[in-house]
Design an enzyme around this catalytic site. Structure first.
Site, PDB file in Angstrom:
ATOM      1  N   ARG A  10       0.806  -1.224   0.000  1.00 15.60           N
ATOM      2  CA  ARG A  10       0.000   0.000   0.000  1.00 15.60           C
ATOM      3  C   ARG A  10       0.838   1.273   0.000  1.00 15.60           C
ATOM      4  O   ARG A  10       0.589   2.203  -0.759  1.00 15.60           O
ATOM      5  CB  ARG A  10      -0.884   0.076   1.265  1.00 15.60           C
ATOM      6  CG  ARG A  10      -2.243  -0.487   1.136  1.00 15.60           C
ATOM      7  CD  ARG A  10      -2.666  -0.988   2.486  1.00 15.60           C
ATOM      8  NE  ARG A  10      -1.726  -2.030   2.869  1.00 15.60           N
ATOM      9  CZ  ARG A  10      -1.828  -3.296   2.478  1.00 15.60           C
ATOM     10  NH1 ARG A  10      -2.851  -3.676   1.779  1.00 15.60           N
ATOM     11  NH2 ARG A  10      -0.923  -4.196   2.817  1.00 15.60           N
ATOM     12  N   THR A  11       1.801   1.321   0.919  1.00 11.69           N
ATOM     13  CA  THR A  11       2.492   2.599   1.093  1.00 11.69           C
ATOM     14  C   THR A  11       3.251   2.972  -0.179  1.00 11.69           C
ATOM     15  O   THR A  11       3.092   4.069  -0.719  1.00 11.69           O
ATOM     16  CB  THR A  11       3.437   2.539   2.314  1.00 11.69           C
ATOM     17  OG1 THR A  11       2.665   2.123   3.430  1.00 11.69           O
ATOM     18  CG2 THR A  11       4.057   3.888   2.603  1.00 11.69           C
ATOM     19  N   LYS A  33      25.876  -3.069  -0.776  1.00 12.09           N
ATOM     20  CA  LYS A  33      27.338  -2.958  -0.896  1.00 12.09           C
ATOM     21  C   LYS A  33      27.920  -2.176   0.270  1.00 12.09           C
ATOM     22  O   LYS A  33      29.103  -1.888   0.299  1.00 12.09           O
ATOM     23  CB  LYS A  33      27.695  -2.219  -2.193  1.00 12.09           C
ATOM     24  CG  LYS A  33      27.184  -2.865  -3.451  1.00 12.09           C
ATOM     25  CD  LYS A  33      27.636  -2.014  -4.642  1.00 12.09           C
ATOM     26  CE  LYS A  33      26.954  -2.425  -5.916  1.00 12.09           C
ATOM     27  NZ  LYS A  33      27.181  -1.432  -6.975  1.00 12.09           N
ATOM     28  N   ARG A  35      11.324   4.000   3.275  1.00 12.97           N
ATOM     29  CA  ARG A  35      10.982   3.020   4.324  1.00 12.97           C
ATOM     30  C   ARG A  35      12.237   2.245   4.645  1.00 12.97           C
ATOM     31  O   ARG A  35      12.951   1.806   3.739  1.00 12.97           O
ATOM     32  CB  ARG A  35       9.882   2.079   3.846  1.00 12.97           C
ATOM     33  CG  ARG A  35       9.702   0.896   4.779  1.00 12.97           C
ATOM     34  CD  ARG A  35       8.469   0.106   4.471  1.00 12.97           C
ATOM     35  NE  ARG A  35       7.273   0.841   4.828  1.00 12.97           N
ATOM     36  CZ  ARG A  35       6.051   0.310   4.826  1.00 12.97           C
ATOM     37  NH1 ARG A  35       5.875  -0.951   4.484  1.00 12.97           N
ATOM     38  NH2 ARG A  35       5.003   1.038   5.170  1.00 12.97           N
ATOM     39  N   HIS A  45       5.327   6.084  11.523  1.00 14.67           N
ATOM     40  CA  HIS A  45       4.807   5.924  10.159  1.00 14.67           C
ATOM     41  C   HIS A  45       3.814   7.073   9.912  1.00 14.67           C
ATOM     42  O   HIS A  45       2.608   6.870   9.880  1.00 14.67           O
ATOM     43  CB  HIS A  45       4.120   4.560  10.051  1.00 14.67           C
ATOM     44  CG  HIS A  45       3.802   4.105   8.657  1.00 14.67           C
ATOM     45  ND1 HIS A  45       3.862   4.940   7.558  1.00 14.67           N
ATOM     46  CD2 HIS A  45       3.408   2.901   8.191  1.00 14.67           C
ATOM     47  CE1 HIS A  45       3.522   4.250   6.476  1.00 14.67           C
ATOM     48  NE2 HIS A  45       3.237   3.014   6.832  1.00 14.67           N
TER      49      HIS A  45
HETATM   50  C1  NCD Z   1       1.835  -0.989   8.198  1.00 14.75           C
HETATM   51  C2  NCD Z   1       3.330  -0.800   8.328  1.00 14.75           C
HETATM   52  O1  NCD Z   1       4.076  -1.008   7.378  1.00 14.75           O
HETATM   53  O2  NCD Z   1       3.728  -0.386   9.424  1.00 14.75           O
HETATM   54  N1  NCD Z   1       1.434  -1.175   6.875  1.00 14.75           N
HETATM   55  C3  NCD Z   1       1.188  -0.091   6.085  1.00 14.75           C
HETATM   56  O3  NCD Z   1       2.048   0.722   5.841  1.00 14.75           O
HETATM   57  N2  NCD Z   1      -0.057   0.082   5.663  1.00 14.75           N
HETATM   58  C4  NCD Z   1       1.295  -2.010   9.131  1.00 14.75           C
HETATM   59  C5  NCD Z   1       1.843  -3.395   9.090  1.00 14.75           C
HETATM   60  O4  NCD Z   1       2.736  -3.722   8.324  1.00 14.75           O
HETATM   61  O5  NCD Z   1       1.341  -4.204   9.880  1.00 14.75           O
END
Ligand code: NCD
Length: 358
Positions: free
Chosen positions: A51-52, A80, A101, A129
């Protein structure tokens, strides 16, 4: 240039403005179709995501921009041995804005201190997040019509669930919010949220291990997945994985207008049968993520000339290092071990908020 590392970098007024823009994007998508023409978003994902990452990419395409990046650490130079700081400097020459991320807590912050373009934290370890939080706030506003006067139950992995940490931090600023924390002892909220956000600000919260007991009180139920990837051994994970499973039966005592959220992905903590209940909002929530990220990209690009805030009042102590093995300071070369005083004599790591024992 302005980055988005922690949700508190946005005032509640700015959050309201982002929500207004996201609503306007939904109503008038054609007005936004060329707003980012000629601009590039880099997605630097060192950890899995569906999703993100894809909602960021869809957001940039729907604004008329382009996207580049990687979705696995082993396809980048991190494999590396390149530092986050160097990667951030390099990609600054290739893109106008970056979403990162990373499994290490504080990595996007380090990137923001080194990049020449805005950095968006798309999840750092079990820490924060903020764009999921914008998604959650936008969804709560659309579903409930308000961000105040709400009882919110957080259920599941409150220890490692970064979405929980950021959403509690954000919601604590609104009037008359009550938190109910539903978790087994092993997965309770970490100290930097419990003390730093709730206790220090006198915010009402209660802890329980029973979802059934509190169900009738809730306006919002925020379910979470037990974060397998943050456990050091699989047995501990398996012992906790099935602690809470929301089935249709458990909703019998819930309010008619309960709003069930989940950042997704779900493993088994919400039964598929619940999806048909009108109170299940999590698929709408995932879609909302694209619109609010469009609003955020527009805002950060418009403010890109604002200087990056330097760590204020950061101190170092001879020989003192952060003890959190998931902190970016445990792996990033040449990164100074810096701490901030959050209370009299209490210092926390500036990257991951872990308490320093001195
Ligand atoms: C979440 C995350 O990555 O922290 N997912 C997301 O970004 N929608 C929650 C999860 O992974 O459980």
């Amino acid at each position: 240039m302005r980055s988005m590392i922690d949700i508190l970098e946005l005032s509640t007024k700015e959050i309201d403005e982002l929500i207004d823009v996201a609503n306007d994007i939904i109503a008038n998508p054609a007005d936004y179709a060329e707003k980012c023409k000629g601009k590039k978003l880099a997605t630097l994902f060192y950890e899995p995501s569906t999703r993100t990452r894809l909602s960021f990419e869809a957001a940039m395409y729907e604004l008329g921009g382009n996207v580049l990046g990687f979705s696995e650490a082993n396809t980048s130079s991190a494999s590396k041995g390149e530092t986050v700081a160097d990667t951030a400097k390099i990609i600054s020459g290739y893109a106008d804005i970056m979403a990162m991320r990373h499994p290490k807590e504080g990595a996007p912050y380090v990137a923001s201190q080194n990049a020449y373009v805005p950095i968006i934290n798309a999840g750092d370890g079990g820490h924060h997040h903020p764009t999921q939080t914008l998604t959650d706030l936008f969804t709560i506003k659309r579903e409930k019509g308000r961000l105040h006067d709400l009882t919110i139950g957080f259920c599941g992995d409150l220890k490692f669930g970064r979405t929980v940490h950021s959403l509690i931090t954000a919601m604590a600023r609104y009037e008359n919010i009550r938190f109910i924390l539903i978790a087994p002892d092993e997965l309770k909220l970490p100290g930097y949220i419990r003390y730093g956000v709730l206790e220090n600000n006198g915010i009402a919260y209660r802890e329980t291990t029973s979802l059934e007991e509190v169900m009738p009180e809730l306006d919002i139920l925020y379910m979470t997945r037990v974060q397998q990837e943050r456990f050091s051994n699989i047995e501990d994970y398996l012992a906790l994985r099935d602690t809470y499973i929301l089935g249709v039966d458990k909703l019998a005592t819930a309010k008619e207008d309960l709003c069930i959220l989940h950042p997704l992905p779900r493993v088994n903590e919400i039964a598929v049968a619940v999806d048909a209940d009108k109170r299940a909002c999590y698929f709408r929530q995932a879609l909302n993520g694209k619109y609010i990220r469009m609003a955020l990209i527009l805002k950060l690009l418009a403010e890109k000339d604002t200087p990056t805030a330097k760590p204020e009042g950061a101190v170092s102590f001879e020989g003192a290092a952060c003890i959190n093995p998931r902190c970016i300071s445990s792996t990033e070369r040449d990164l100074p071990h810096l701490f901030k005083e959050v209370d009299k004599g209490i210092f926390r790591c500036i990257y991951c908020d872990t308490k320093l024992n001195i």
